[in-house]
Scaffold this motif. Sequence first.
Motif, PDB file in Angstrom:
ATOM      1  N   GLY A  57     -27.146  -7.625  11.092  1.00  0.00           N
ATOM      2  CA  GLY A  57     -27.358  -6.327  11.753  1.00  0.00           C
ATOM      3  C   GLY A  57     -28.617  -6.272  12.574  1.00  0.00           C
ATOM      4  O   GLY A  57     -28.808  -5.331  13.355  1.00  0.00           O
ATOM      5  N   MET A  58     -29.509  -7.250  12.411  1.00  0.00           N
ATOM      6  CA  MET A  58     -30.728  -7.271  13.217  1.00  0.00           C
ATOM      7  C   MET A  58     -30.444  -7.863  14.592  1.00  0.00           C
ATOM      8  O   MET A  58     -29.531  -8.687  14.763  1.00  0.00           O
ATOM      9  CB  MET A  58     -31.811  -8.090  12.514  1.00  0.00           C
ATOM     10  N   LYS A  59     -31.215  -7.463  15.573  1.00  0.00           N
ATOM     11  CA  LYS A  59     -31.079  -7.960  16.924  1.00  0.00           C
ATOM     12  C   LYS A  59     -32.415  -8.526  17.395  1.00  0.00           C
ATOM     13  O   LYS A  59     -33.467  -7.958  17.135  1.00  0.00           O
ATOM     14  CB  LYS A  59     -30.643  -6.841  17.879  1.00  0.00           C
ATOM     15  N   GLY A  60     -32.339  -9.660  18.143  1.00  0.00           N
ATOM     16  CA  GLY A  60     -33.541 -10.219  18.734  1.00  0.00           C
ATOM     17  C   GLY A  60     -34.276 -11.175  17.820  1.00  0.00           C
ATOM     18  O   GLY A  60     -33.740 -11.682  16.820  1.00  0.00           O
ATOM     19  N   LYS A  61     -35.539 -11.427  18.136  1.00  0.00           N
ATOM     20  CA  LYS A  61     -36.365 -12.376  17.398  1.00  0.00           C
ATOM     21  C   LYS A  61     -36.554 -11.907  15.951  1.00  0.00           C
ATOM     22  O   LYS A  61     -36.935 -10.770  15.704  1.00  0.00           O
ATOM     23  CB  LYS A  61     -37.730 -12.524  18.074  1.00  0.00           C
ATOM     24  N   THR A  62     -36.255 -12.801  15.021  1.00  0.00           N
ATOM     25  CA  THR A  62     -36.333 -12.452  13.595  1.00  0.00           C
ATOM     26  C   THR A  62     -37.035 -13.581  12.846  1.00  0.00           C
ATOM     27  O   THR A  62     -36.666 -14.746  12.980  1.00  0.00           O
ATOM     28  CB  THR A  62     -34.924 -12.224  13.014  1.00  0.00           C
ATOM     29  N   TYR A  63     -38.066 -13.227  12.066  1.00  0.00           N
ATOM     30  CA  TYR A  63     -38.828 -14.196  11.288  1.00  0.00           C
ATOM     31  C   TYR A  63     -38.410 -14.105   9.825  1.00  0.00           C
ATOM     32  O   TYR A  63     -38.358 -13.012   9.235  1.00  0.00           O
ATOM     33  CB  TYR A  63     -40.329 -13.925  11.394  1.00  0.00           C
ATOM     34  N   LEU A  64     -38.124 -15.272   9.238  1.00  0.00           N
ATOM     35  CA  LEU A  64     -37.754 -15.355   7.827  1.00  0.00           C
ATOM     36  C   LEU A  64     -38.895 -16.027   7.072  1.00  0.00           C
ATOM     37  O   LEU A  64     -39.395 -17.081   7.495  1.00  0.00           O
ATOM     38  CB  LEU A  64     -36.482 -16.179   7.643  1.00  0.00           C
ATOM     39  N   TYR A  65     -39.306 -15.437   5.957  1.00  0.00           N
ATOM     40  CA  TYR A  65     -40.397 -15.991   5.159  1.00  0.00           C
ATOM     41  C   TYR A  65     -39.962 -16.134   3.704  1.00  0.00           C
ATOM     42  O   TYR A  65     -39.550 -15.154   3.067  1.00  0.00           O
ATOM     43  CB  TYR A  65     -41.626 -15.093   5.219  1.00  0.00           C
ATOM     44  N   GLY A  66     -40.071 -17.361   3.182  1.00  0.00           N
ATOM     45  CA  GLY A  66     -39.936 -17.596   1.751  1.00  0.00           C
ATOM     46  C   GLY A  66     -41.328 -17.756   1.185  1.00  0.00           C
ATOM     47  O   GLY A  66     -42.097 -18.610   1.653  1.00  0.00           O
ATOM     48  N   VAL A  67     -41.673 -16.934   0.198  1.00  0.00           N
ATOM     49  CA  VAL A  67     -43.044 -16.915  -0.324  1.00  0.00           C
ATOM     50  C   VAL A  67     -43.015 -17.136  -1.834  1.00  0.00           C
ATOM     51  O   VAL A  67     -42.235 -16.484  -2.542  1.00  0.00           O
ATOM     52  CB  VAL A  67     -43.753 -15.579  -0.013  1.00  0.00           C
ATOM     53  N   CYS A  68     -43.853 -18.064  -2.294  1.00  0.00           N
ATOM     54  CA  CYS A  68     -44.011 -18.256  -3.735  1.00  0.00           C
ATOM     55  C   CYS A  68     -45.456 -17.974  -4.124  1.00  0.00           C
ATOM     56  O   CYS A  68     -46.389 -18.460  -3.462  1.00  0.00           O
ATOM     57  CB  CYS A  68     -43.635 -19.683  -4.141  1.00  0.00           C
ATOM     58  N   PHE A  69     -45.640 -17.195  -5.191  1.00  0.00           N
ATOM     59  CA  PHE A  69     -46.974 -16.866  -5.696  1.00  0.00           C
ATOM     60  C   PHE A  69     -47.235 -17.613  -7.001  1.00  0.00           C
ATOM     61  O   PHE A  69     -46.341 -17.774  -7.837  1.00  0.00           O
ATOM     62  CB  PHE A  69     -47.094 -15.363  -5.960  1.00  0.00           C
ATOM     63  N   GLN A  70     -48.451 -18.057  -7.139  1.00  0.00           N
ATOM     64  CA  GLN A  70     -48.954 -18.586  -8.416  1.00  0.00           C
ATOM     65  C   GLN A  70     -50.312 -17.930  -8.623  1.00  0.00           C
ATOM     66  O   GLN A  70     -51.298 -18.328  -8.012  1.00  0.00           O
ATOM     67  CB  GLN A  70     -49.071 -20.110  -8.373  1.00  0.00           C
ATOM     68  N   ASN A  71     -50.330 -16.869  -9.436  1.00  0.00           N
ATOM     69  CA  ASN A  71     -51.520 -16.034  -9.572  1.00  0.00           C
ATOM     70  C   ASN A  71     -51.939 -15.512  -8.194  1.00  0.00           C
ATOM     71  O   ASN A  71     -51.167 -14.805  -7.569  1.00  0.00           O
ATOM     72  CB  ASN A  71     -52.639 -16.797 -10.265  1.00  0.00           C
ATOM     73  N   LYS A  72     -53.107 -15.912  -7.693  1.00  0.00           N
ATOM     74  CA  LYS A  72     -53.573 -15.371  -6.418  1.00  0.00           C
ATOM     75  C   LYS A  72     -53.206 -16.256  -5.231  1.00  0.00           C
ATOM     76  O   LYS A  72     -53.409 -15.860  -4.083  1.00  0.00           O
ATOM     77  CB  LYS A  72     -55.096 -15.176  -6.457  1.00  0.00           C
ATOM     78  N   LYS A  73     -52.679 -17.461  -5.513  1.00  0.00           N
ATOM     79  CA  LYS A  73     -52.327 -18.379  -4.437  1.00  0.00           C
ATOM     80  C   LYS A  73     -50.902 -18.115  -3.948  1.00  0.00           C
ATOM     81  O   LYS A  73     -50.046 -17.679  -4.710  1.00  0.00           O
ATOM     82  CB  LYS A  73     -52.448 -19.823  -4.926  1.00  0.00           C
ATOM     83  N   ALA A  74     -50.675 -18.439  -2.669  1.00  0.00           N
ATOM     84  CA  ALA A  74     -49.358 -18.241  -2.087  1.00  0.00           C
ATOM     85  C   ALA A  74     -48.973 -19.462  -1.262  1.00  0.00           C
ATOM     86  O   ALA A  74     -49.806 -20.059  -0.570  1.00  0.00           O
ATOM     87  CB  ALA A  74     -49.341 -16.996  -1.206  1.00  0.00           C
TER      88      ALA A  74
END
Length: 440
Positions: free
Chosen positions: A414-431
Amino acid sequence: GRLKLMLKSVYRGFKYLRDSDLVDEDLRREYFSAGDLSDMQMERSVIALCQMLEQYHGVKPIVLIDEYDNPINNAFNRDFYAGVMGSLRRFYSLTLKGNLHMSFAVVTGVMQIAKESIFSGLNNLAVDNIFSNNFDERYGFTEPEVKDLCTYYGHPEKFEEAKEWYDGYRFGDADVYNPWSLLTYIYNDFEPGTYWADTSGNDILDVLLENADKDTNSVLVALGNGQAVVKGINPTVAMEDVGKKPTATYSIMAVTGYLNAVTEVDDICSLSIPNRELYKVFYDKVIDSVWRFDKDLFKPFFDSMENADVPKMEESLFMLFSKNFFDILLKDEADYRLVLATIALGRGGRYDVGIEREAGNGRADIIMRRNDPRYPNIVVELKKSRSKTDIFNTMEKEARKALTQIKTKEYYLGMKGKTYLYGVCFQNKKAKVLFEEMDL
């Protein structure tokens, strides 16, 4: 002191009573003298004026008290609050209970202060509030009236914009628009803005939000993401409950116009943010109050996310979670999601921000649909690493899993145009962040 001055000014509007032989001479001398009113005179001043008016006109007058709760709100949470409440309690009770010289009284205000708090001893009050039907269409403009106003002032095409910004309130059985905001919008050549919010004080709201617990914060985030929440509402507010009971938080936000409340059953209501004006207020006031963030902390994070700068994004997340601003323990994905989604609401004008919103074939953790084509759509999926060893590879693997989940479940549909996908993993304060760009 200000109340005494106000009452003296009221008396100046009835100078003809001072010189009339129809009026009791002792009352004239007592209340039309040049000196200040004593506390006792102040508390009985309305009764005395009613008595003189009845003697002069032969008819018992009607007493109108507007914004009766204004001095209470202004004094709330200050050291002189108890004194103000004591004076007002005596003034209102004497004026409304012991006044044999009036026909009836009409008292209006924003909040329905509990009778025990301010109207002690009064048993014959007929009360209408936002849930009452008697005057539901009198609190604001109805849709046909708004259409007529836009047409009368030469811009019928502006109706949809007026609806987006100022509609959304339910009083009794009527759907109404904010009258002050709408008229100011028209006066300002149909330029939308937060006109109502700019006129009101927020002392009570500040106290409510400063005392909000984790559950209340979560509810406020859900509201900011366009969701409706079901909560108990008590339109009669006991001031001693303010900042202590969650019901008082939602009740005051409903009766003061920050939330729209539609009755589900008894005192259980569906609460939602009514319109775009209040979304703007919500972002600026409520979200900032809930988290008390310095915006310089999280702006770099969103700048880097919009610019696909992964190293800067990881650095910004570490800096963000290294600050001692969080009242919650970051135990799982839901806690990280809550923090980031709350901050994302600050980009509300630029994005429609969703938290765990239905998207594609599942529910995306954070989804930011752009309102401005200059910026990318953004989809974020979060994971929490629980590994104690080989942390780097584990975080990479979990971030990859998050990115794959976005694509497998097609959260970007359903989105149109430029789309950024982010997979994020946290370990306490680190990402650890993995990125992929799509052009849809």
